[in-house]
Write a protein that holds these residues in place. Structure first.
Motif, PDB file in Angstrom:
ATOM      1  N   ASP A 165      -3.894  -3.455  -5.049  1.00  0.00           N
ATOM      2  CA  ASP A 165      -5.029  -4.098  -5.715  1.00  0.00           C
ATOM      3  C   ASP A 165      -4.619  -5.292  -6.562  1.00  0.00           C
ATOM      4  O   ASP A 165      -5.427  -5.795  -7.353  1.00  0.00           O
ATOM      5  N   GLN A 182       0.853  -1.189   0.000  1.00  0.00           N
ATOM      6  CA  GLN A 182       0.000   0.000   0.000  1.00  0.00           C
ATOM      7  C   GLN A 182       0.892   1.244   0.000  1.00  0.00           C
ATOM      8  O   GLN A 182       1.744   1.410   0.870  1.00  0.00           O
ATOM      9  N   GLU A 203     -10.622  -5.346   1.688  1.00  0.00           N
ATOM     10  CA  GLU A 203     -11.886  -5.642   1.010  1.00  0.00           C
ATOM     11  C   GLU A 203     -11.717  -6.775   0.005  1.00  0.00           C
ATOM     12  O   GLU A 203     -12.559  -7.686  -0.094  1.00  0.00           O
ATOM     13  N   VAL A 241      -6.671   4.525   2.064  1.00  0.00           N
ATOM     14  CA  VAL A 241      -7.660   3.980   1.127  1.00  0.00           C
ATOM     15  C   VAL A 241      -7.161   2.661   0.541  1.00  0.00           C
ATOM     16  O   VAL A 241      -7.905   1.674   0.439  1.00  0.00           O
ATOM     17  N   GLU A 242      -5.889   2.616   0.156  1.00  0.00           N
ATOM     18  CA  GLU A 242      -5.343   1.396  -0.440  1.00  0.00           C
ATOM     19  C   GLU A 242      -5.308   0.245   0.566  1.00  0.00           C
ATOM     20  O   GLU A 242      -5.578  -0.909   0.213  1.00  0.00           O
ATOM     21  N   LYS A 288      -7.317  -0.289   3.106  1.00  0.00           N
ATOM     22  CA  LYS A 288      -8.674  -0.807   3.282  1.00  0.00           C
ATOM     23  C   LYS A 288      -9.150  -1.547   2.035  1.00  0.00           C
ATOM     24  O   LYS A 288      -9.909  -2.518   2.124  1.00  0.00           O
ATOM     25  N   HIS A 289      -8.671  -1.117   0.874  1.00  0.00           N
ATOM     26  CA  HIS A 289      -9.074  -1.804  -0.358  1.00  0.00           C
ATOM     27  C   HIS A 289      -8.485  -3.211  -0.404  1.00  0.00           C
ATOM     28  O   HIS A 289      -9.172  -4.166  -0.814  1.00  0.00           O
ATOM     29  N   THR A 290      -7.231  -3.374   0.014  1.00  0.00           N
ATOM     30  CA  THR A 290      -6.658  -4.715   0.077  1.00  0.00           C
ATOM     31  C   THR A 290      -7.490  -5.610   0.988  1.00  0.00           C
ATOM     32  O   THR A 290      -7.786  -6.766   0.656  1.00  0.00           O
TER      33      THR A 290
END
Length: 323
Positions: A140, A110, A215, A208-209, A211-213
């Motif tokens: 991602d 991230q 998810e 943001v990155e 939390k995206h991982t």
């Protein structure tokens, strides 16, 4: 024909308790570190590793490099930002070995412009004459999420069977000072802390990155019906650090009657003090006081899927260098 190689970049760690004061000076760029903080870090290290006091981060990162080298058939080097082998020394060695082009992969998936930016600066400072493709973030990457899900799935299934219900998961990443990710205010005569798009500063993508991982990992395990995100390992420097913290999250879950949680750190790719002490000892003790059983899956370490992810990144980087 250009000679290409991969450079894996990691934080680094002291090799012994005696090296910790010097290591911490590197971490904080030479600023004075209170003695009580040094002693606390030494205490934490004294409780982990084999032998005790030895963080496995460097050994595991070198192992990851060896696995990647075997996978892609190209030379892989490992450089550390805060301890030996230092990035500068490794880049000098790459030049001596005749490397013309470097695929630099930061093992912090991230991207935070402040921390990852320091890795970039360290590489480029020694890379004059060497072409560098620097991968700033890969939060991602599907194979990264696959690797974390592979470690998490079996433990989640086992605990859910034991408890008779889907166990809650807390995904974590390392906290950073709020000041390092806040959008800077642009005013005349004031420097901008990181590159901007046009005249408007762009916010740091780290939170943001991360939390995206999390998810992406949760999506791969449909049995997970409740998951949360928290930042861990806040430092001792002044000022606020981004949250919520793990302890506060555990407090909230205890208030909801939760009795079992799984913690998976998706910001770290191998075991080190932030996992072996912060999670396995400190967070587990905090959870126990709340009546919560806290477990975690195995870290990625020598994960074959992680090796595949790094190989994919390396091959894509080599293709860009060739273009």
């Amino acid at each position: 024909m250009a000679k290409r190689a991969v450079l894996l970049l990691a934080h680094g760690t002291a090799g012994s308790l005696d090296e910790i004061p010097e290591y911490l000076r590197n971490v904080v760029s030479g600023r004075p570190m209170p003695q009580h903080v040094i002693e606390e870090i030494q205490h934490r290290y004294s409780l982990i590793g084999e032998p005790k006091g030895h963080s496995p981060l460097t050994d595991l990162t070198l192992q990851q490099g060896a696995l990647l080298q075997a996978e892609i058939g190209a030379a892989v080097y490992v450089g550390m930002r805060n301890w030996r082998p230092y990035i500068a020394d490794v880049v000098k060695q790459m030049r001596a070995d005749g490397v013309d082009e470097i695929a630099a992969i930061c093992l912090a998936p991230q991207n935070s412009r402040t921390s990852v930016g320091l890795y970039r600066r360290a590489v480029l400072a020694e890379a004059a004459g060497i072409k560098v493709d620097f991968i700033e973030g890969w939060a991602d990457e599907p194979l990264l999420a696959d690797a974390f899900a592979d470690r998490l799935r079996g433990v989640h299934q086992q605990l859910s069977r034991e408890t008779g219900q889907s166990v809650a998961v807390i995904f974590t990443a390392h906290s950073v000072p709020c000041r390092t990710i806040q959008t800077p205010v642009v005013s005349e005569g004031q420097p901008v802390l990181w590159p901007t798009t046009g005249a408007v500063p762009t916010p740091d993508p780290y939170a943001v990155e991360a939390k995206h991982t999390a998810e992406l990992v949760a999506e791969r395990i449909p049995e997970i019906t409740a998951w949360y995100f928290a930042f861990q390992s806040q430092g001792a420097s002044g000022g606020p650090w981004i949250g919520p913290g793990v302890e506060a999250t555990l407090d909230a879950l205890a208030a909801e009657g939760v009795k079992t949680v799984l913690v998976q750190p998706i910001g770290f790719l191998c075991d080190h003090v932030e996992i072996l002490y912060d999670i396995d000892i400190a967070f587990r003790e905090h959870a126990a006081k709340l009546g919560i059983r806290l477990e975690r899956p195995e870290s990625l370490n020598d994960s074959p899927i992680l090796t595949q992810a790094l190989a994919k990144l390396a091959r894509e980087s080599f293709a860009r260098l060739a273009g």
